[in-house]
Design a protein around this motif. Sequence first.
Motif, mmCIF file in Angstrom:
data_model
loop_
_atom_site.group_PDB
_atom_site.id
_atom_site.type_symbol
_atom_site.label_atom_id
_atom_site.label_comp_id
_atom_site.label_asym_id
_atom_site.label_seq_id
_atom_site.Cartn_x
_atom_site.Cartn_y
_atom_site.Cartn_z
ATOM 1 N N GLU A 132 15.707 4.984 -0.436
ATOM 2 C CA GLU A 132 16.033 4.002 -1.659
ATOM 3 C C GLU A 132 15.457 4.062 -2.834
ATOM 4 O O GLU A 132 14.912 4.821 -4.013
ATOM 5 N N ARG A 133 14.104 3.660 -2.008
ATOM 6 C CA ARG A 133 12.798 3.168 -3.121
ATOM 7 C C ARG A 133 12.200 4.700 -3.341
ATOM 8 O O ARG A 133 11.776 4.403 -4.601
ATOM 9 N N MET A 134 11.874 5.603 -2.325
ATOM 10 C CA MET A 134 11.271 7.035 -2.544
ATOM 11 C C MET A 134 12.278 7.697 -3.889
ATOM 12 O O MET A 134 11.945 8.736 -5.048
ATOM 13 N N LEU A 135 13.390 7.991 -3.436
ATOM 14 C CA LEU A 135 14.863 8.339 -4.452
ATOM 15 C C LEU A 135 14.730 8.060 -5.550
ATOM 16 O O LEU A 135 14.565 8.232 -6.510
ATOM 17 N N ALA A 136 14.506 6.171 -5.654
ATOM 18 C CA ALA A 136 14.137 6.022 -6.674
ATOM 19 C C ALA A 136 12.977 6.600 -7.585
ATOM 20 O O ALA A 136 12.838 6.675 -9.041
ATOM 21 N N GLN A 137 11.751 6.839 -7.094
ATOM 22 C CA GLN A 137 10.393 6.971 -7.674
ATOM 23 C C GLN A 137 10.983 8.121 -8.438
ATOM 24 O O GLN A 137 9.905 8.522 -9.333
ATOM 25 N N LEU A 138 11.503 9.157 -7.219
ATOM 26 C CA LEU A 138 11.266 10.613 -7.684
ATOM 27 C C LEU A 138 12.051 10.423 -8.874
ATOM 28 O O LEU A 138 11.908 11.821 -9.562
ATOM 29 N N ASP A 139 13.258 9.720 -8.964
ATOM 30 C CA ASP A 139 14.652 9.918 -10.172
ATOM 31 C C ASP A 139 13.624 9.556 -11.364
ATOM 32 O O ASP A 139 13.995 10.556 -12.436
ATOM 33 N N ALA A 140 12.595 8.918 -11.085
ATOM 34 C CA ALA A 140 12.381 8.171 -12.532
ATOM 35 C C ALA A 140 11.495 9.475 -13.026
ATOM 36 O O ALA A 140 11.550 8.845 -14.132
ATOM 37 N N CYS A 142 16.947 10.884 4.988
ATOM 38 C CA CYS A 142 16.241 12.028 3.928
ATOM 39 C C CYS A 142 16.985 13.365 3.926
ATOM 40 O O CYS A 142 16.713 13.954 2.507
ATOM 41 N N HIS A 143 17.648 13.678 4.974
ATOM 42 C CA HIS A 143 17.963 14.565 4.759
ATOM 43 C C HIS A 143 19.143 15.343 4.066
ATOM 44 O O HIS A 143 19.667 16.037 3.235
ATOM 45 N N ALA A 144 19.824 14.336 3.856
ATOM 46 C CA ALA A 144 21.436 13.744 3.545
ATOM 47 C C ALA A 144 20.673 13.700 1.498
ATOM 48 O O ALA A 144 21.535 14.568 1.379
ATOM 49 N N VAL A 195 0.887 -1.027 -0.253
ATOM 50 C CA VAL A 195 -0.120 -0.186 -0.112
ATOM 51 C C VAL A 195 0.767 1.647 0.208
ATOM 52 O O VAL A 195 0.468 2.514 -0.706
ATOM 53 N N GLY A 196 1.877 1.450 0.867
ATOM 54 C CA GLY A 196 2.627 2.498 0.847
ATOM 55 C C GLY A 196 3.737 2.772 -0.564
ATOM 56 O O GLY A 196 3.824 2.954 -0.611
ATOM 57 N N GLU A 197 4.068 1.590 -1.209
ATOM 58 C CA GLU A 197 4.645 1.663 -2.707
ATOM 59 C C GLU A 197 3.897 2.557 -3.576
ATOM 60 O O GLU A 197 4.145 2.796 -4.135
ATOM 61 N N TYR A 198 1.989 1.748 -3.419
ATOM 62 C CA TYR A 198 1.606 2.251 -4.357
ATOM 63 C C TYR A 198 0.564 4.049 -3.869
ATOM 64 O O TYR A 198 0.663 4.753 -5.088
ATOM 65 N N VAL A 199 1.262 4.086 -2.724
ATOM 66 C CA VAL A 199 0.902 6.214 -2.537
ATOM 67 C C VAL A 199 2.001 6.239 -3.280
ATOM 68 O O VAL A 199 1.444 7.616 -3.379
ATOM 69 N N LEU A 200 3.094 6.183 -2.996
ATOM 70 C CA LEU A 200 3.989 6.860 -3.107
ATOM 71 C C LEU A 200 4.584 7.230 -4.459
ATOM 72 O O LEU A 200 4.985 8.164 -5.266
ATOM 73 N N LYS A 201 4.376 5.434 -5.521
ATOM 74 C CA LYS A 201 4.059 5.641 -6.898
ATOM 75 C C LYS A 201 3.170 6.876 -8.226
ATOM 76 O O LYS A 201 3.690 7.835 -8.156
#
Length: 382
Positions: free
Chosen positions: A241-249, A279-281, A199-205
């Motif tokens: 890392e998964r958050m950053l991957a989605q943002l970068d994508a 997150c701050h990094a 569910v969290g991955e769904y929301v992130l995407k």
Amino acid sequence: MPRKTFRAGEMIFAEDDAPTTAFLVETGQVRITTVQHGKTRLLGDLGPGALLGEMAVIDSSPRSASAQALSDCVLTPIDRNQFAERLAAADPVVRALLMSQLSRYRSALATLTGDTRQEPGRLAQEDTHAFDKIRLESELRNALERDQLDMQLQPILHIASGNIAGYEALIRWQHPERGQVSPIEFIRLAEETSLIVPVGEYVLKRVCQMLSALRERGRSPLPFIALNVSARQLEEPGLVERMLAQLDAHDLPRDRLEVEITESLVFKHSLIKHLIDECHAAGMEVALDDFGTGYSNLGPLLGLNFDRIKLDQSFTRSMDQPRGKAIVQAIVAMTRALGSEMIAEGVETQDQLDTLRELDCEYAQGWLVGRPVSLQSVLDTD
């Protein structure tokens, strides 16, 4: 209860006896038998570490078998209240599954022995509710696989400028048969299982897709969108890392995704500190949600560098009273002293917004600012 010793050949309990006690075998061997069509049938032999008589104790039924010491035995009695207390504290789904299996065992045993007194098992009301949760969990899995969950955006106002600075992402589920399922119900269900992770991955995407759509529409500056992170997600490796991957994508600025941590999770101090540091990094900000609801004290704020603190709506509603206003003023001052910004939740009246402006609160969220709406509704207002 003190341990009991039974000599070889001694009966521990007989079929049809009242279910007063279960036993844990400490030493020795115990034989379990039942009478089938007038003949004794062996059901099994139990040794140290085995439980016997527990089923009758659990469902308060007469003993369905007899137990006899094959050798000298030492048994630890277990009172029925001990089982009752643990069952009452158990997960309702686990309890319902146990009672269902026990009912099936009783029915099978009745067929085996020709016992016509055995009645079909009936589900208690709490068991029916538990199986409904199992059904709902399966339907939630299907909704995830079929992309049937909706995302809505609730605006967050920058009070001084009067502009919408960002949004909070809220997940909704319109069930084809049940109608609108309460987020409290299905999110709690997801948190009880591993479902909260997908569910969290769904929301992130979906949030990253929304940010991309807002950018394509020409929103400048691009607003941030905040998403909530659950306790189970915190414990999953590679979350940032998964958050950053989605943002970068989607080629999105990293500071446009904000992570919200509810106040009830601050006791997981080391996990949250690690998340904030990561997150701050990466250039992302982290907010403390529902501040003031009573789960934490001010201590965790000393070591947790939140960028924003979201004031619980109960404080916003209290500002029509002098003491309530004074408390909010103190929290605003404390937040600023910590180098953070404050978002007041539950803003529903112009008087509340005016008071927050007077107190130099940075952000407001609530029905006065805007109710949760679809992405399309947000795009249509541009």
